[in-house]
Design a protein around this motif. Structure first.
Motif, mmCIF file in Angstrom:
data_model
loop_
_atom_site.group_PDB
_atom_site.id
_atom_site.type_symbol
_atom_site.label_atom_id
_atom_site.label_comp_id
_atom_site.label_asym_id
_atom_site.label_seq_id
_atom_site.Cartn_x
_atom_site.Cartn_y
_atom_site.Cartn_z
ATOM 1 N N SER A 123 0.843 -1.200 0.000
ATOM 2 C CA SER A 123 0.000 0.000 0.000
ATOM 3 C C SER A 123 0.879 1.252 0.000
ATOM 4 N N PRO A 124 1.631 1.488 -1.068
ATOM 5 C CA PRO A 124 2.534 2.656 -1.067
ATOM 6 C C PRO A 124 1.793 3.978 -0.929
ATOM 7 N N SER A 125 0.568 4.042 -1.445
ATOM 8 C CA SER A 125 -0.169 5.301 -1.325
ATOM 9 C C SER A 125 -0.561 5.584 0.120
ATOM 10 N N ARG A 126 -0.897 4.542 0.883
ATOM 11 C CA ARG A 126 -1.295 4.739 2.277
ATOM 12 C C ARG A 126 -0.118 5.218 3.119
ATOM 13 N N GLY A 161 2.469 6.587 1.997
ATOM 14 C CA GLY A 161 2.845 7.893 1.465
ATOM 15 C C GLY A 161 2.013 9.009 2.065
ATOM 16 N N GLU A 162 0.695 8.787 2.221
ATOM 17 C CA GLU A 162 -0.167 9.786 2.845
ATOM 18 C C GLU A 162 0.280 10.105 4.266
ATOM 19 N N THR A 214 4.144 11.904 3.976
ATOM 20 C CA THR A 214 4.343 13.065 3.115
ATOM 21 C C THR A 214 4.176 14.398 3.835
ATOM 22 N N HIS A 219 6.896 10.594 -5.466
ATOM 23 C CA HIS A 219 5.919 9.949 -4.610
ATOM 24 C C HIS A 219 6.262 8.460 -4.547
ATOM 25 N N LEU A 220 5.792 7.806 -3.517
ATOM 26 C CA LEU A 220 6.095 6.397 -3.321
ATOM 27 C C LEU A 220 5.302 5.548 -4.307
ATOM 28 N N ALA A 221 6.002 4.653 -4.978
ATOM 29 C CA ALA A 221 5.356 3.747 -5.939
ATOM 30 C C ALA A 221 6.309 2.605 -6.228
ATOM 31 N N HIS A 253 8.794 3.555 -11.203
ATOM 32 C CA HIS A 253 8.917 4.926 -11.721
ATOM 33 C C HIS A 253 9.556 4.937 -13.101
#
Length: 773
Positions: free
Chosen positions: A461-464, A466-467, A470, A484-486, A489
């Motif tokens: 869950s890179p978006s979680r 990251g939130e 960040t 951003h985390l992913a 890239h």
């Protein structure tokens, strides 16, 4: 947030009391507090990530401007979640690790829980002084946990080494805090990072603060205390040295970086020291055969990696540092717990004796492999996200550029090498050396399994994640704010470097036999561990010498030293003041009573019988009571009479067990005793006259007189004692209880010892003699 801290401390006291009754089940009770704190913190994630920190403050000493400020922002939330979540799992694990142990489990659970509270306060503190108090509480708790029950000399030495290194550096950090707060005009951390002082005193303060932070997180040259602390029980190692204590130094660097990263010594000091620590720790890990020490040096290396990231002062590096803070807490605590399971089930943690465990413990292998994958940065773990962001940071905008990037690649390759050494040594091979293996109980592997799965879940869950991190990273400079985390890239140089670290790391592992002779040759003539051992021995030897010289067995010598200090300290403050002009008396009767009291005091010196001297001294006290009556204070006179009566009883009980005469070689020192006695009397008289002349009437006195009738009666003294100074009265009552306990001990000693002392006891007071008690 205050209630979270109070619950940890309150339950810490409770589990100490419940330890003997519940046995190792007390760890399950202790786990409830950090688990509850983790749940509450999880409910605040949505609020914090939207840029709304949770703040709380309360006054401690308003007159002095002392307040406790707590603040839960994104960075604090990251550390707090790691501290409470891993703390709860470690306590759960300790239930099975200490199974069968009865003594000291309550103490261990209580100190661990107190450590959770201290680390939680480190994360939440928004005041430098409050943070320092919590910082030193973690130091004391770590000393107690590393020493364990204190029976092993090795554990005591490791605990003392850790205590000396972290406390001495902590004093430097405190001085840096004071300089920072003075220069910035505030001790609020959230305000200080917005207007941090730079140059001159500010630069000196930065260096002092970094000394404390780098020592706490075991950076070069302070690092040896951490591997030596591996003598502690495995739950202690997993929590203190992977998830909590060592993270305090990294957290402090990360917390101050938004304001101080532009200071001249900040970036060179953090990046260079962190990089050297990363390479040295990874290199030393390759030479270890004990699994815990291998992980310990790996922890040193990973902490160096974290210091480089959070100290670099760029947004992408800070983003990588926050992610790696989470990743390292998860995978390293998991691996430590795995080693604890292996040690319990196989009776050894030497990788030369543990080949073939993969067939006997496949589930444990899967758990260890998941954590190891995160440690080397393999997708889809959270460690991969942090590693990719770190390489990207120094590839693009972080301080140092290419040469720091090269160092990170080398350090990451060493991480891959010692990770392979750990997995291969513990689980692989065809040997059946672990024939004594017995399967661990299911509950024993629950905690490491949860940690391994958590590292995988967060990575997926890179978006979680990251939130969550960040908002902190955005406080550091990065004009584009594009990263951003992913997982992907694109095919960039970062991908090439990441694969290169894996290939180079495997090559180092395969060629470790060729590299092993270099480990001894590369060790310099002056090693940090020897310096720390020398310093520890010097401190202990000095303390022993001072104790033997300063705390002599002879009571007169102890009294002489104490009274000399009593004379010296007031003189330091009174010398510039001068001598106050006294007012001798208000009535002739006061002069008569004072003269009798002086005559009684002289009589105490002349009388040779101890009991008679005590009686004469009591008479002097009664005369002081008469003096109070003449001054219109009968209540004080009553207190004085009661105290003198109690004191005389104590004198009688003590003196009856002491030698009947004062004859002996010490009587030749009577001139020195006379000088000390006269000096004490003169200084105390001087102090009393000076204070009474300068503070004849305090400012609150009129308010006491006016408000006393409204608070219980016309007797102002009683109202002051019961209403205005109730806490002081409680303290005085406590003192009286302690005094009564001491008196009861003296009285009951006759029953315990089977009768009064024999006459020969007075004739043979030599310690160690036939009648010495």
């Amino acid at each position: 947030m205050t209630w979270l801290l109070a619950c940890q401390v309150g339950l810490a006291v409770g589990v100490v009391l419940l330890g003997r009754a519940l046995g190792t089940r007390v760890f399950l009770v202790a786990a409830l507090a950090p688990a509850a704190a983790f749940v509450w913190l999880a409910t605040q994630v949505r609020t914090v990530v939207h840029g709304n920190p949770v703040a709380e403050s309360w006054s401690w000493a308003p007159a002095l401007g002392l307040e406790v400020h707590l603040r839960l922002d994104a960075l604090a939330l990251v550390l707090a979640l790691a501290v409470t979540g891993i703390g709860a799992l470690t306590l759960l694990y300790a239930r099975w690790y200490f199974d069968g142990r009865r003594e000291g489990v309550g103490r261990t659970a209580g100190v661990l829980l107190l450590f959770v509270a201290a680390m939680l306060l480190v994360a939440l503190a928004d005041n430098l002084l409050v943070l320092y108090v919590a910082w030193e509480v973690t130091t004391v708790c770590s000393y107690l946990l590393i020493a364990d029950d204190g029976r092993k000399a090795e554990s005591r030495r490791a605990a003392v080494r850790a205590l000396l290194v972290t406390t001495s550096a902590g004093f430097a950090m405190l001085l840096g805090f004071l300089l920072l707060g003075h220069q910035a005009g505030t001790y609020r951390i959230s305000e200080l990072v917005d207007s941090a002082p730079v140059g001159g005193i500010g630069s000196l303060a930065v260096v002092l603060v970094l000394v404390g932070a780098l020592a706490k997180c075991a950076q070069v040259p302070f690092h040896p205390w951490l591997p030596e602390a591996m003598v502690a029980p495995t739950p202690v190692s997993a929590y203190l040295h992977a998830a909590a204590m060592v993270k305090a130094g990294v957290y402090l660097v990360a917390r101050l970086a938004p304001g101080l990263a532009e200071s001249v010594p900040w970036q060179p000091l953090t990046v260079v020291v962190g990089l050297a620590t990363m390479v040295l720790g990874g290199w030393r890990a390759l030479a270890q055969t004990d699994l815990k020490r291998l992980l310990a040096y790996g922890t040193v290396a990973q902490l160096g990696f974290l210091v480089v990231l959070v100290g670099a002062g760029s947004r992408t590096a800070a983003l990588a540092g926050a992610v790696m803070l989470v990743a390292h807490a998860l995978f390293k605590s998991c691996l430590f717990l795995v080693v604890g399971v292996i040690d319990h089930a196989a009776g050894s943690r030497d990788l030369r004796e543990l080949s073939g465990l993969a067939r006997r413990a496949p589930l444990l292998l899967v758990v260890a492999a998941l954590a190891a994958a995160s440690m080397v940065g393999l997708p889809p773990t959270v460690g991969y996200l942090g590693k990719e962001a770190a390489l990207e940071a120094f590839h693009t905008d972080a301080w140092g550029g290419a040469w720091v990037l090269a160092g990170l690649v080398l350090g990451s390759a060493l991480t891959v090498a010692y990770t392979c050494r750990f997995l291969w040594g513990a689980f692989a091979g065809g040997s059946d050396a672990a024939a004594d293996w017995h399967a661990p109980r299911p509950g024993f592997v629950v905690a490491p399994s949860i940690l391994a799965l958590a590292g995988l879940a967060v990575g997926l869950s890179p978006s979680r994640i990251g939130e969550l991190v960040t908002p902190y990273a955005d406080a550091l400079p990065d004009p584009g704010k594009t990263y951003h985390l992913a997982f992907w890239h694109g095919f960039t140089l970062v991908v090439v470097l990441s694969v290169s670290t894996l290939v180079l790391g495997v090559a180092l592992f395969l060629g470790q036999r060729l590299l092993s002779p270099l480990h001894g040759r590369l060790a310099g003539p002056v090693r940090a561990v020897k310096v720390q051992d020398l310093a520890a021995r010097g401190v202990l030897s000095g303390a022993t010498w001072l104790t033997r010289r300063g705390h002599a067995r002879a009571l007169p010598t102890q009294l002489a030293l104490t009274l000399t200090a009593v004379v010296a300290l007031p003189l330091f403050f009174l010398a510039p003041v001068g001598v106050a002009r006294p007012r001798w008396w208000d009535s002739p009767w006061e002069a008569v009573v004072a003269g009798l009291a002086v005559a009684g005091a002289l009589g105490v010196v002349v009388v040779r019988a101890s009991l008679v001297a005590a009686l004469v001294l009591g008479v002097v006290g009664y005369l002081v009571g008469v003096f109070f009556v003449l001054r219109g204070a009968p209540d004080l006179a009553l207190v004085q009479v009661l105290v003198e009566t109690l004191t005389f009883v104590v004198f009688v009980l003590v003196l009856r067990r002491m030698p009947r005469s004062g004859s002996g070689p010490r009587q030749r020192l009577w001139p020195l005793r006379v000088v000390i006695a006269l000096a004490v009397g003169a200084v105390m008289t001087w102090s009393t006259l000076t204070m009474s002349s300068r503070h004849a009437r305090s400012e609150p006195s009129p308010a006491y007189l006016e408000e006393a009738p409204a608070h219980g009666g016309p007797n102002v003294v009683n109202v002051i004692i019961t209403e205005y100074r109730a806490l002081d009265t409680l303290g005085e009552v406590t003192v009286l209880v302690l005094a009564a306990t001491a008196i009861a001990s003296l009285v009951l000693r006759r029953t315990r010892m089977g009768g009064p002392p024999s006459p020969s006891a007075h004739a043979d007071p030599v310690p160690g003699g036939p009648s010495h008690e």
